[in-house]
Design a protein around this motif. Structure first.
Motif, short mmCIF file in Angstrom:
data_model
loop_
_atom_site.label_atom_id
_atom_site.label_comp_id
_atom_site.label_asym_id
_atom_site.label_seq_id
_atom_site.Cartn_x
_atom_site.Cartn_y
_atom_site.Cartn_z
N GLY A 1 37.44 38.22 44.98
CA GLY A 1 38.38 37.68 44.00
C GLY A 1 38.06 38.15 42.59
O GLY A 1 38.96 38.46 41.79
N LYS A 2 36.79 38.20 42.26
CA LYS A 2 36.37 38.66 40.93
C LYS A 2 36.79 40.11 40.70
O LYS A 2 37.23 40.48 39.60
CB LYS A 2 34.85 38.51 40.80
N LYS A 3 36.64 40.96 41.74
CA LYS A 3 37.01 42.37 41.60
C LYS A 3 38.48 42.50 41.27
O LYS A 3 38.88 43.30 40.41
CB LYS A 3 36.67 43.11 42.89
N LEU A 4 39.33 41.72 41.94
CA LEU A 4 40.76 41.76 41.65
C LEU A 4 41.04 41.25 40.24
O LEU A 4 41.84 41.83 39.50
CB LEU A 4 41.52 40.92 42.68
N ALA A 5 40.36 40.18 39.85
CA ALA A 5 40.58 39.62 38.50
C ALA A 5 40.19 40.62 37.43
O ALA A 5 40.86 40.76 36.40
CB ALA A 5 39.79 38.32 38.35
N LYS A 6 39.11 41.36 37.66
CA LYS A 6 38.63 42.29 36.65
C LYS A 6 39.48 43.55 36.56
O LYS A 6 39.30 44.37 35.66
CB LYS A 6 37.17 42.66 36.92
#
Length: 857
Positions: A819-824
């Motif tokens: 999820g963090k990768k998508l957010a970033k």
């Protein structure tokens, strides 16, 4: 020497080497001893010369030690004070015999740089001038009070004779002037026959000149009296707005002659005060006559009276004209007697130079303040007054140790009336006051002025009060500055959530304002010290605890009941709370439960103080989460030891997160595993900051550290406001945070975090960088790049019964990382829930102009 000898050592070589070594050591000792004796002799000679200089000074010199009361005094001071050579002098001796106590003259708890205090005193038949100043060590600690005395008896005698001469001459001038004026009046009124128009014109010119001469004589007499004693006022109830309109009407004709537009603004509420009408009319006459004199033809004059809606019992008057502004360096000088501003061409106008000096004396005799405002488009004089004469202000001898605490104040407001009333009250209390109108100006002043107190008008439409308060409490350059909010609404969330130190509702009570400001300045003296909140409905218990804890170096705040304790804890952010159990309305137990459920205070250690020593009460306290339980009456030394021990335990428990005071990685893992096993559905959220490393490289680690602390508080506030009771917040390390809330509230919490972050954090950037939208610095490969303003990336993973993929701490970490990768991948603050982008724009592949940098950059 031994290393230099050839191997094997020759016969006798070792003994010779040792002998040479001893000789070298002896010579070195001789040189060191000679240097020591030379240094001692030089120091002794310097001390001897300094002693001779002090002993033969014409001025008196006194040095007092505030800790021991010991006094060093030179012969000149003994002579001036009438003290025999063999008589022992102490600080108490000065106070008891002479009524002169230096410690009372210098504020002991001031945030301003040590300043000299000047005061005249009479000892016997001598008139002395004294200059009292603090003597500080390298670490800033006060080690003494120095007093310089000068005998001004002869100077005062000459001044008195000068005043007598002025009074006599004025009387002698008035007698013939009265006859001249009377004769001119008879001629003008036709009592001695008809007067032609030509003759009347010349007679009127002579009559006007006589009136000006009479006014000048009055001003000289007033100025002479003001030098010796305050201006005498005869107070009576008056309507200030009516008086203002009456005086202004006298100048309408003169203004019209120069085509000047004069506007009088007095509101509709009425301004009843108790003051000297004649003296105030004199002040208004001086200001309006100057305004007409210095306003160019076709210019503007605006006169306003204001105040009751801002501060009960305080009014203000401003007189503005669009003539040439008074230079900043001359804004105080204009109030000196016989001062003319020759440097300003438009102000080279004749006059006695006494009007403004007398006007300020009159205003101060009423307990008010008068000053020139900072204006670039003209000149504005402002004065404020209490609605009625107030008694002498209390002193520190009255028992309040905070009353002497003064310092620099920055007022953040855009309403002129609010600014002037606040400024007048604070100037009268001895503070140094500066005004700022927008966030950048406030922060610039706060960052360069040595931790000033910031007064924020929450009704200011030009700034976001909450954002300003939050950044002031976190920025490393401003977080030591106390923040006081004034607001018509009395919205205490600015204290409980934004972090302001206190709030006062409008209309303000001037005494309450000065006391709160003094208390906040006094608290500033303990910046860096641990904070203790003492809660007890018995004022004597609170006083005992306060004195004991403050003497141990703690900063102490008090609350008289449980409800007040909850509010005070959210604003004061104490490191420990001492809670009485039996209190009206909200008991200590109930207050403790509220504090434990609040993310902002859940980690604060609690120690209960109670007259009830039953086991059931102690068990209840420890179940709530108490650190300790002390039964009254208690021993002071024991209480202090338990407080220190509780604080030590708290520091250890904070572990890896001293920056944000949130649970660290060990506590986070334990809490997540517990919640994964409790059979309920939770939203596990991971938060990371973008571009923090570039910000750190550009602005420094202190600013970056402040961003991390700020983020911790933003998460606390969002979880408290939008989450559920019992939600968890943790700080893994650096800029990585974790929080756990419910599936129903997670969207609201994450939305609030993104909104608050984007609203507050840009203020950490310089205005030029903020307007540009990026900073330029090197990345980890040494390549010069553009980095956008910081954003926040949030990834939420919902887990609970029925979740097949997220069943362990490790699996949760993998899901959160995805999820963090998508957010970033989004070039702005973003929020991803269970793999779905909820907040954020297009991915960075669609925004090629500037790549987004993560903390690993």
């Amino acid at each position: 020497i031994l290393e230099a000898l050839p191997r094997p050592w020759p016969p006798g070589g070792l003994a010779a080497a040792v002998a040479r070594a001893r000789e070298v050591a002896r010579l070195r000792r001789q040189i060191a001893e000679r240097e020591r004796k030379s240094s001692v002799a030089r120091l002794s000679e310097e001390r001897r010369r300094l002693g001779l200089m002090v002993e033969h000074m014409v001025d008196g010199l006194i040095l007092t030690d505030p800790r021991t009361g010991a006094v060093l005094i030179n012969p000149a001071a003994r002579t001036m004070l009438g003290i025999d050579d063999g008589e022992r002098v102490t600080a108490e001796f000065l106070k008891d015999r002479l009524g002169f106590y230096p410690f009372d003259l210098v504020p002991q708890r001031s945030t301003l740089a040590p300043a000299a205090v000047r005061e005249n005193l009479r000892i016997g038949d001598r008139q002395l001038s004294s200059v009292v100043s603090t003597v500080c060590a390298e670490d800033g600690e006060t080690v003494g009070i120095a007093v310089i005395l000068r005998d001004i008896t002869e100077d005062e005698s000459r001044t008195d004779k000068h005043r007598e001469i002025v009074a006599t001459m004025s009387h002698e001038l008035r007698t013939p002037l009265t006859s001249i004026t009377g004769a001119l009046d008879l001629l003008l009124q036709g009592y001695v026959g008809e007067v032609s128009d030509r003759h009347r014109r010349y007679l009127q010119m002579a009559r006007d000149a006589s009136a000006r001469l009479n006014l000048t004589i009055d001003e000289i007499l007033d100025a002479t009296r003001a030098e010796k004693s305050p201006v005498a006022v005869k107070v009576a109830p008056i309507a200030l707005d009516d008086l203002l309109r009456e005086v202004a009407s006298r100048y309408q004709e003169a203004a019209a002659h120069k085509s000047i537009r004069m506007v009088v603004r007095s509101g509709t509420g009425g301004f009843r005060i108790v003051a000297d009408p004649d003296r105030l009319a004199q002040v208004l006459t001086n200001l309006l006559s100057n305004a007409v004199k210095f306003t160019p033809a076709g210019g503007d004059i605006e006169v306003a009276v204001f105040g009751p809606e801002i501060a009960a019992g305080h009014v203000g008057v401003s007189v503005y004209n669009n003539g040439d502004p008074i230079p900043p360096e001359a804004r105080e000088r204009v109030f000196e007697s016989f001062e003319n501003l020759a440097a300003v061409p438009a102000r080279r106008v004749g006059g006695s130079g006494l009007g403004l000096a007398i006007s300020r004396s009159i205003v101060e005799a009423h307990g008010g303040r008068m000053w020139v405002e900072d204006r670039k488009d003209g000149t504005k004089f402002v004065f404020t007054l209490p609605s009625a004469p107030s008694p002498a202000p209390p002193t520190a001898d009255g028992g309040d140790s905070t009353l002497g605490a003064t310092g620099r104040v920055v007022i953040a407001a855009d309403d002129p009336a609010t600014i002037y009333i606040l400024k007048g009250i604070l100037l009268a209390a001895g503070h140094d006051v500066t005004v700022a109108h927008d966030p950048d100006e406030v922060l610039a002043l706060a960052r360069t002025s040595g931790s000033p107190l910031i007064v924020v008008d929450a009704d200011n439409h030009q700034l976001d009060a909450r954002a300003l308060i939050e950044i002031c409490k976190h920025d490393p350059d401003t977080r030591k500055s106390p923040v006081l909010v004034v607001s018509a609404s009395g919205d205490r969330s600015l204290v409980a959530r934004a972090g302001a130190d206190d709030l006062l509702a409008k209309p303000l009570e001037p005494d309450a304002l000065t006391r709160v400001v003094a208390r906040l300045f006094a608290d500033c003296g303990g910046v860096g010290a641990e904070r203790i909140l003492v809660v007890d409905d018995d004022p004597s218990i609170r006083a005992i605890c306060r004195d004991m804890l403050e003497s141990a170096g703690f900063v102490v705040r008090e609350a008289e009941d449980g409800a007040r304790a909850v509010t005070e804890a959210r604003a004061f952010r104490p490191d420990l709370c001492l809670l009485d159990v039996m209190m009206p309305e909200l008991s200590g137990f109930e207050a403790a439960q509220i504090l434990r459920a609040d993310a902002a205070t859940s980690m604060t250690p609690l120690i209960f103080l109670s007259a009830r020593g039953e086991t059931a009460d102690k068990v209840r306290a420890f179940r709530i989460g108490a650190e300790d339980y002390i039964v009254k009456p208690f021993d002071g030394a024991e209480l202090l030891a338990r407080v220190k021990k509780a604080l030590e335990r708290r520091e250890r428990e904070l572990g890896a997160s001293p920056t944000t005071q949130l649970p660290g990685s060990g506590a986070i893992e334990a809490e997540i595993e517990r919640r994964l096993d409790d059979g309920q559905t939770h939203a596990f959220c991971y938060l990371d900051l973008d571009n923090l490393k570039s910000f750190n490289d550009y602005y420094g680690y202190a600013k970056a550290d402040a961003i991390i602390r700020q983020t911790g508080d933003l998460v606390r506030d969002a979880v408290t406001e939008h989450g559920t009771a019992g939600d968890f917040i943790g700080h893994i390390a650096g800029d990585d945070f974790v929080f756990v809330t419910s599936a129903d509230t997670v969207d609201a919490v994450c939305t609030a975090i993104c909104s608050a972050f984007d609203r507050v954090v840009p203020l950490y950037y310089n205005k030029s960088d903020r307007d540009r939208g990026f900073i330029e610095t090197k990345d980890r490969f040494g390549v010069h790049r553009q980095f956008p303003l910081m954003g926040v990336s949030l990834a939420s993973v919902t887990a609970g019964p029925g979740s097949a993929t997220v069943t362990s701490y490790g699996a949760l970490a993998v899901a959160a990382a995805a999820g963090k990768k998508l957010a970033k991948s989004v070039v702005q603050s973003s929020y991803v829930r269970d793999g779905e982008l909820r907040i954020g724009g297009p991915a960075k592949s669609e925004q090629p102009q500037r790549a987004r940098a993560s903390t690993s950059d």
